[in-house]
Write a protein that holds these residues in place. Structure first.
Motif, PDB file in Angstrom:
ATOM      1  N   ALA A 140       0.837  -1.205   0.000  1.00  0.00           N
ATOM      2  CA  ALA A 140       0.000   0.000   0.000  1.00  0.00           C
ATOM      3  C   ALA A 140       0.866   1.247   0.000  1.00  0.00           C
ATOM      4  CB  ALA A 140      -0.925  -0.017   1.209  1.00  0.00           C
ATOM      5  N   ARG A 141       1.881   1.223   0.848  1.00  0.00           N
ATOM      6  CA  ARG A 141       2.759   2.387   0.897  1.00  0.00           C
ATOM      7  C   ARG A 141       3.546   2.540  -0.395  1.00  0.00           C
ATOM      8  NH1 ARG A 141       4.977   3.368   7.010  1.00  0.00           N
ATOM      9  NH2 ARG A 141       3.039   2.833   8.110  1.00  0.00           N
ATOM     10  N   SER A 142       3.953   1.416  -0.953  1.00  0.00           N
ATOM     11  CA  SER A 142       4.677   1.473  -2.228  1.00  0.00           C
ATOM     12  C   SER A 142       3.771   2.019  -3.333  1.00  0.00           C
ATOM     13  CB  SER A 142       5.194   0.078  -2.594  1.00  0.00           C
ATOM     14  OG  SER A 142       6.106  -0.383  -1.626  1.00  0.00           O
ATOM     15  N   SER A 143       2.481   1.546  -3.333  1.00  0.00           N
ATOM     16  CA  SER A 143       1.531   2.024  -4.350  1.00  0.00           C
ATOM     17  C   SER A 143       1.287   3.524  -4.199  1.00  0.00           C
ATOM     18  CB  SER A 143       0.208   1.265  -4.221  1.00  0.00           C
ATOM     19  OG  SER A 143      -0.746   1.758  -5.130  1.00  0.00           O
ATOM     20  N   GLU A 144       1.115   3.981  -2.964  1.00  0.00           N
ATOM     21  CA  GLU A 144       0.919   5.420  -2.741  1.00  0.00           C
ATOM     22  C   GLU A 144       2.124   6.208  -3.222  1.00  0.00           C
ATOM     23  OE1 GLU A 144      -0.242   8.524   0.881  1.00  0.00           O
ATOM     24  OE2 GLU A 144       0.173   6.406   1.302  1.00  0.00           O
ATOM     25  N   LEU A 145       3.286   5.665  -2.979  1.00  0.00           N
ATOM     26  CA  LEU A 145       4.503   6.334  -3.438  1.00  0.00           C
ATOM     27  C   LEU A 145       4.537   6.409  -4.962  1.00  0.00           C
ATOM     28  CD1 LEU A 145       7.277   7.581  -2.914  1.00  0.00           C
ATOM     29  CD2 LEU A 145       8.217   5.255  -2.814  1.00  0.00           C
ATOM     30  N   ARG A 146       4.188   5.314  -5.635  1.00  0.00           N
ATOM     31  CA  ARG A 146       4.205   5.309  -7.105  1.00  0.00           C
ATOM     32  C   ARG A 146       3.174   6.291  -7.667  1.00  0.00           C
ATOM     33  NH1 ARG A 146       4.647  -0.252  -6.102  1.00  0.00           N
ATOM     34  NH2 ARG A 146       2.417  -0.531  -6.528  1.00  0.00           N
ATOM     35  N   ILE A 147       1.953   6.297  -7.035  1.00  0.00           N
ATOM     36  CA  ILE A 147       0.915   7.218  -7.518  1.00  0.00           C
ATOM     37  C   ILE A 147       1.371   8.669  -7.394  1.00  0.00           C
ATOM     38  CG2 ILE A 147      -1.401   8.100  -7.033  1.00  0.00           C
ATOM     39  CD1 ILE A 147      -2.174   5.236  -6.251  1.00  0.00           C
ATOM     40  N   ASN A 148       1.929   9.005  -6.259  1.00  0.00           N
ATOM     41  CA  ASN A 148       2.378  10.378  -6.057  1.00  0.00           C
ATOM     42  C   ASN A 148       3.567  10.715  -6.952  1.00  0.00           C
ATOM     43  OD1 ASN A 148       0.984  11.931  -3.626  1.00  0.00           O
ATOM     44  ND2 ASN A 148       0.986   9.735  -3.146  1.00  0.00           N
ATOM     45  N   GLU A 149       4.404   9.719  -7.213  1.00  0.00           N
ATOM     46  CA  GLU A 149       5.481   9.957  -8.186  1.00  0.00           C
ATOM     47  C   GLU A 149       4.911  10.231  -9.568  1.00  0.00           C
ATOM     48  OE1 GLU A 149       9.084   7.265  -6.214  1.00  0.00           O
ATOM     49  OE2 GLU A 149       7.802   6.433  -7.792  1.00  0.00           O
ATOM     50  N   GLY A 150       3.805   9.496  -9.942  1.00  0.00           N
ATOM     51  CA  GLY A 150       3.160   9.756 -11.235  1.00  0.00           C
ATOM     52  C   GLY A 150       2.536  11.151 -11.277  1.00  0.00           C
ATOM     53  N   ILE A 151       1.866  11.545 -10.166  1.00  0.00           N
ATOM     54  CA  ILE A 151       1.283  12.895 -10.111  1.00  0.00           C
ATOM     55  C   ILE A 151       2.370  13.947 -10.255  1.00  0.00           C
ATOM     56  CG2 ILE A 151       0.070  14.529  -8.620  1.00  0.00           C
ATOM     57  CD1 ILE A 151      -1.456  12.153  -7.432  1.00  0.00           C
ATOM     58  N   LEU A 152       3.488  13.722  -9.580  1.00  0.00           N
ATOM     59  CA  LEU A 152       4.599  14.667  -9.667  1.00  0.00           C
ATOM     60  C   LEU A 152       5.105  14.780 -11.102  1.00  0.00           C
ATOM     61  CD1 LEU A 152       6.685  16.514  -8.378  1.00  0.00           C
ATOM     62  CD2 LEU A 152       8.061  14.477  -7.838  1.00  0.00           C
ATOM     63  N   GLN A 153       5.227  13.650 -11.775  1.00  0.00           N
ATOM     64  CA  GLN A 153       5.687  13.681 -13.157  1.00  0.00           C
ATOM     65  C   GLN A 153       4.683  14.408 -14.059  1.00  0.00           C
ATOM     66  OE1 GLN A 153       8.660  12.808 -14.242  1.00  0.00           O
ATOM     67  NE2 GLN A 153       9.199  12.257 -12.108  1.00  0.00           N
ATOM     68  N   ASN A 154       3.362  14.169 -13.829  1.00  0.00           N
ATOM     69  CA  ASN A 154       2.343  14.865 -14.629  1.00  0.00           C
ATOM     70  C   ASN A 154       2.382  16.371 -14.387  1.00  0.00           C
ATOM     71  OD1 ASN A 154       1.362  12.511 -15.782  1.00  0.00           O
ATOM     72  ND2 ASN A 154      -0.148  12.174 -14.161  1.00  0.00           N
ATOM     73  N   LEU A 155       2.543  16.764 -13.119  1.00  0.00           N
ATOM     74  CA  LEU A 155       2.610  18.193 -12.817  1.00  0.00           C
ATOM     75  C   LEU A 155       3.814  18.837 -13.488  1.00  0.00           C
ATOM     76  CD1 LEU A 155       1.636  18.239  -9.021  1.00  0.00           C
ATOM     77  CD2 LEU A 155       0.318  19.177 -10.921  1.00  0.00           C
ATOM     78  N   ILE A 156       4.916  18.168 -13.424  1.00  0.00           N
ATOM     79  CA  ILE A 156       6.129  18.713 -14.056  1.00  0.00           C
ATOM     80  C   ILE A 156       5.942  18.798 -15.571  1.00  0.00           C
ATOM     81  CG2 ILE A 156       8.573  18.283 -14.478  1.00  0.00           C
ATOM     82  CD1 ILE A 156       8.707  17.007 -11.678  1.00  0.00           C
ATOM     83  N   SER A 157       5.344  17.745 -16.148  1.00  0.00           N
ATOM     84  CA  SER A 157       5.112  17.743 -17.599  1.00  0.00           C
ATOM     85  C   SER A 157       4.132  18.843 -17.995  1.00  0.00           C
ATOM     86  CB  SER A 157       4.576  16.376 -18.029  1.00  0.00           C
ATOM     87  OG  SER A 157       4.263  16.381 -19.406  1.00  0.00           O
ATOM     88  N   ARG A 158       3.014  18.989 -17.218  1.00  0.00           N
ATOM     89  CA  ARG A 158       2.021  20.027 -17.511  1.00  0.00           C
ATOM     90  C   ARG A 158       2.616  21.420 -17.360  1.00  0.00           C
ATOM     91  NH1 ARG A 158      -1.834  21.774 -20.596  1.00  0.00           N
ATOM     92  NH2 ARG A 158      -3.449  22.979 -19.523  1.00  0.00           N
ATOM     93  N   MET A 159       3.457  21.596 -16.358  1.00  0.00           N
ATOM     94  CA  MET A 159       4.095  22.893 -16.142  1.00  0.00           C
ATOM     95  C   MET A 159       4.990  23.252 -17.328  1.00  0.00           C
ATOM     96  SD  MET A 159       6.354  24.101 -12.861  1.00  0.00           S
ATOM     97  CE  MET A 159       7.608  22.861 -13.191  1.00  0.00           C
ATOM     98  N   ARG A 160       5.732  22.271 -17.834  1.00  0.00           N
ATOM     99  CA  ARG A 160       6.593  22.531 -18.990  1.00  0.00           C
ATOM    100  C   ARG A 160       5.773  22.855 -20.236  1.00  0.00           C
ATOM    101  NH1 ARG A 160      10.744  17.421 -17.979  1.00  0.00           N
ATOM    102  NH2 ARG A 160      11.852  18.343 -16.169  1.00  0.00           N
ATOM    103  N   GLU A 161       4.663  22.099 -20.444  1.00  0.00           N
ATOM    104  CA  GLU A 161       3.811  22.362 -21.609  1.00  0.00           C
ATOM    105  C   GLU A 161       3.182  23.751 -21.524  1.00  0.00           C
ATOM    106  OE1 GLU A 161       0.994  19.263 -21.527  1.00  0.00           O
ATOM    107  OE2 GLU A 161       2.369  17.696 -22.245  1.00  0.00           O
ATOM    108  N   THR A 162       2.673  24.083 -20.338  1.00  0.00           N
ATOM    109  CA  THR A 162       2.035  25.393 -20.173  1.00  0.00           C
ATOM    110  C   THR A 162       3.034  26.512 -20.371  1.00  0.00           C
ATOM    111  OG1 THR A 162       0.494  24.404 -18.588  1.00  0.00           O
ATOM    112  CG2 THR A 162       0.642  26.796 -18.616  1.00  0.00           C
ATOM    113  N   THR A 163       4.244  26.306 -19.881  1.00  0.00           N
ATOM    114  CA  THR A 163       5.282  27.323 -20.067  1.00  0.00           C
ATOM    115  C   THR A 163       5.575  27.529 -21.544  1.00  0.00           C
ATOM    116  OG1 THR A 163       6.250  26.711 -17.944  1.00  0.00           O
ATOM    117  CG2 THR A 163       7.629  27.970 -19.454  1.00  0.00           C
ATOM    118  N   MET A 164       5.646  26.439 -22.305  1.00  0.00           N
ATOM    119  CA  MET A 164       5.915  26.562 -23.740  1.00  0.00           C
ATOM    120  C   MET A 164       4.751  27.222 -24.477  1.00  0.00           C
ATOM    121  SD  MET A 164       7.958  23.078 -24.771  1.00  0.00           S
ATOM    122  CE  MET A 164       6.740  21.988 -24.076  1.00  0.00           C
ATOM    123  N   VAL A 165       3.512  26.807 -24.138  1.00  0.00           N
ATOM    124  CA  VAL A 165       2.347  27.354 -24.833  1.00  0.00           C
ATOM    125  C   VAL A 165       2.182  28.835 -24.545  1.00  0.00           C
ATOM    126  CG1 VAL A 165      -0.169  27.258 -24.969  1.00  0.00           C
ATOM    127  CG2 VAL A 165       1.159  25.152 -24.948  1.00  0.00           C
TER     128      VAL A 165
END
Length: 739
Positions: free
Chosen positions: A392-417
């Protein structure tokens, strides 16, 4: 006949409110209920004909005011610029969603765009663009308002003169601006388009940058959360000795397998040893030989010892045949046999003990094996529970790592747009200055049309308003519908002449039309049975000055001219008038007769005109009602009925005093006189109601003083221009009244 007259007031009850000045169309019971009177289109036309000058004057005032207003207005020019709204924003980067979406999919979206164009923000931004000489030219037409106590501002001017017009069934919006300067109008219209496009771009960039900042903040927060989760997971692994969780799980699994196999084996050994031990116990309890048991007999030592004992027994048996028991050889062999038997017994005992030991050992081993298995299973369950929490803790860690990656990706896209230019609208047509004479205000044809129609409408409204407040009796509709009496005669207006001449106009031919009117009235009275056979006729009115004495004298003269013996009795004891009409003295009369001081023969003035006698009042009375209520007055009327064919009683107005109502029960009928356009409807109706409430017939109403200038409006059936020529011809050829 009396019942007919008594029903007339009922039909008019509740008519105190006459509607539109007495001109509203409704039916009313006429004379004797024989017909109904209803206001129609022609009546309203006559109302307008009578008051046509009101309409003309109001029309001229309104139309001239419109002309002055129209041509005094400053010319306003209009410039139009158009902008196209894109249904979707241009896709700068595929599969990248923008922060601000301007997609137009329905009417609400388009109305939102229009609302932005109309917003105060756009107006304020455009106002900031107008500077320098442009601002001076822009505000020049409004300098007068700027000098007032509440000066006008550029924002107010822009908001008032900017018009946003979406084109139907399209995504094109027209921005119109009006200004006295056609160049300024075009320039400001283009400013609105440019500012709208620039405003959308600024909004997109601002919102994108805000989104980037927000994403950065959220990414930092998410990164800290991921770090905390990773640290917590590592601490959990160390706490639960889960550094190599998979290897440990394999070891535990293998151990469980081995322990399961070992438990199975120990259980099997326990069962075998338990069976052998039970057989040994059963054989021992029965006193049997346990060497007969296969697992005992199969032991090498016991087998050897049993063989040795058997051999020794054989030897002893052989020696016994040769030697005696006491023989040394015999004893030696006997001792050797005993020794062998003892060893065999000892071996059997040892074997039994060994079987028991094996049973106890197997039992102990089986219990230990089960305990080890239970411990291993508990360890496995504990490891599984720890693994669930770990996963459970590992899954929560992976989910939050995915959210972090999406936020970073969205931030880069928004900055470019946000750094790329992307417009959701474009200018289609730039506004161009109008031609010098192509102004939109004032709209001369429209204003003149409104002035023309409004002038006529207000004129008509004013005419009907005047008719509404004018509640005087003037038409046959007023007399028959409102007053409730039939119209039996109409007397035209007489030119200025002395009273005696007016009182005798029926025979002096001073006005042929008036004389003919009294002949018509005479004929009307002769046509109906009630008035035809009536001897005593009372004449009254609503208020003074309506021509009751004038009607009385001329109607009496008309009857006298037709050969009937006629008398006129002046019953207006308050303000006698009949003697003046014939230039007679008023020394003796009705007052003297009622007082018993004289007889009819003493006071009557005979042959004033052929067949016409006059009985004046004999002065003015202080108590007229007492005189008229006296028996002598009744006796006088009874005597007059014997002497004359017709007796006319001139009485005071009904609205002023009640003298006429005292005389009324003594006569055969009454005539109600109304002066044209003088008495009010309600007053005339109230007076007529008094007459109608009695049992004495009311022959009808006589309208006096009809103005021939407006006679065609109300009485075209009686008077027309063609009749005037006829009367002139008659007056030249026949100057004597008809007999």
């Amino acid at each position: 006949m009396d019942s007919n007259f008594k029903q007339q007031p009922k039909s008019n009850q509740g008519q105190g409110d006459y509607g539109y000045g007495g001109y509203s169309g409704y039916s009313a019971v006429g004379y004797g209920g024989e017909h109904s009177v209803q206001r129609g289109f022609r009546d309203y036309t006559l109302i307008l004909r009578e008051r046509i000058w009101y309409v003309v004057v109001v029309f001229l005032i309104v139309f001239s005011s419109t002309l002055v207003y129209t041509f005094s207005q400053t010319k306003i020019y209009q410039a139009t610029a158009s902008v196209q709204i894109f249904r979707r924003d241009p896709a700068v980067m595929k599969n990248v969603e923008e922060v601000v979406s301007n997609t137009v999919t329905n009417t609400e979206d388009l109305n939102t765009v229009v609302g932005v164009l109309k917003s105060g923000t756009i107006i304020q931004n455009v106002a900031q663009r107008i500077t320098g000489d442009d601002l001076v030219q822009f505000m020049a037409p409004y300098e007068k308002d700027r000098r007032s106590d509440d000066p006008v501002t550029p924002l107010e001017v822009l908001a008032k003169n900017r018009i946003v017009v979406p084109e139907r069934l399209s995504l094109i919006i027209n921005i119109q601006y009006r200004h006295p300067d056609r160049l300024i109008a075009a320039k400001v219209a283009n400013m609105f388009v440019d500012e709208f496009i620039a405003y959308n771009a600024r909004v997109r960039i601002d919102e994108s940058m805000k989104a980037v900042e927000e994403l950065k903040i959220r990414a930092d927060q998410q990164e800290r959360k991921v770090r905390d989760l990773a640290t917590d997971l590592q601490g959990y692994r160390e706490k639960n000795n889960m550094v190599s969780l998979d290897q440990r799980k394999d070891i535990v699994t293998e151990k469980l397998k081995a322990l399961n196999l070992y438990v199975t084996q120990t259980d099997s050994k326990l069962k075998d040893s338990e069976i052998r031990w039970k057989q040994v116990q059963d054989r021992l309890a029965a006193g049997g030989d346990i060497t007969e048991l296969s697992f005992i007999a199969s032991q090498p030592l016991i087998t050897q010892l049993v063989q040795d004992v058997s051999n020794k027994k054989i030897i002893v048996a052989q020696l016994r045949d040769r030697y005696r028991d006491k023989h040394p050889i015999m004893m030696e062999n006997m001792n050797s046999l005993a020794q062998a038997q003892r060893e065999l017994k000892r071996a059997i005992d040892n074997a039994a003990a060994t079987i028991e030991a094996e049973y106890q050992n197997s039992k102990s081993n089986a219990a230990q094996a089960r305990d080890s298995l239970v411990q291993a299973e508990a360890e496995s369950m504990k490891l599984d529970r720890a693994d669930v929490e770990y996963q459970a803790r590992s899954s929560e860690l992976r989910i939050n790592e995915g959210i972090l990656q999406n936020l970073i990706s969205r931030m880069r896209e928004t900055t470019m747009v946000s750094t790329m230019e992307s417009q959701n609208a474009r200018s289609v047509d730039h506004a161009t200055p109008s031609q010098d004479g192509d102004y939109v205000s004032p709209k001369i044809p429209l204003n003149l049309g409104i002035g023309f129609v409004g002038g006529i409408g207000l004129g008509l409204a004013f005419a009907f308003f005047v008719a509404f407040i004018d509640d005087r009796v003037k038409s046959s509709f007023d007399i028959e519908s409102v007053v409730g009496l039939p119209l039996i005669g109409i007397i035209p207006q007489i030119k200025k002449m002395e009273q005696p001449d007016k009182a005798q106009i029926a025979i002096n031919n001073a006005d042929r039309q008036v004389a003919e009117a009294f002949l018509t009235l005479h004929s009307s009275l002769r046509l109906k049975d009630e008035s035809k056979n009536a001897q005593c006729i009372l004449v009254t009115s609503t208020i003074p000055g309506e021509g009751k004495s004038f009607t009385t004298t001329n109607l009496a003269l008309t009857f006298a001219a037709h050969g009937e013996r006629v008398a006129i009795v002046d019953c207006d004891l308050r303000k006698p008038n009949v003697h003046k009409s014939f230039r007679l003295e008023n020394r003796k009369g009705v007052i003297d007769i009622c007082a018993g001081a004289a007889t009819i023969d003493d006071v009557v003035i005979r042959n004033v005109h052929p067949n016409l006698d006059i009985i004046p009042t004999g002065g003015r009375a202080k108590n007229p009602t007492q005189i008229l209520n006296g028996k002598n007055f009744e006796a006088m009327i009874a005597d007059l009925r014997k002497r004359y064919d017709r007796v006319f009683f001139d009485t005071p107005p009904l609205a002023a005093v009640s003298d006429a109502l005292i005389v009324l029960p003594l006569v055969d009928g009454s005539i109600f006189t109304i002066f044209f356009n003088k008495v009010r409807r309600k007053a005339a109706q109230f007076s007529a109601k008094k007459l109608l409430e009695t049992n004495v017939p009311v022959f009808g109403a006589v309208l006096n003083g009809l103005n021939l200038a407006v006679s065609g409006y109300y009485y075209a059936q009686y008077y027309d221009k063609s009749y005037k020529d006829y009367y002139v011809v008659m007056s030249k050829n026949d100057t004597t009244p008809e007999r």
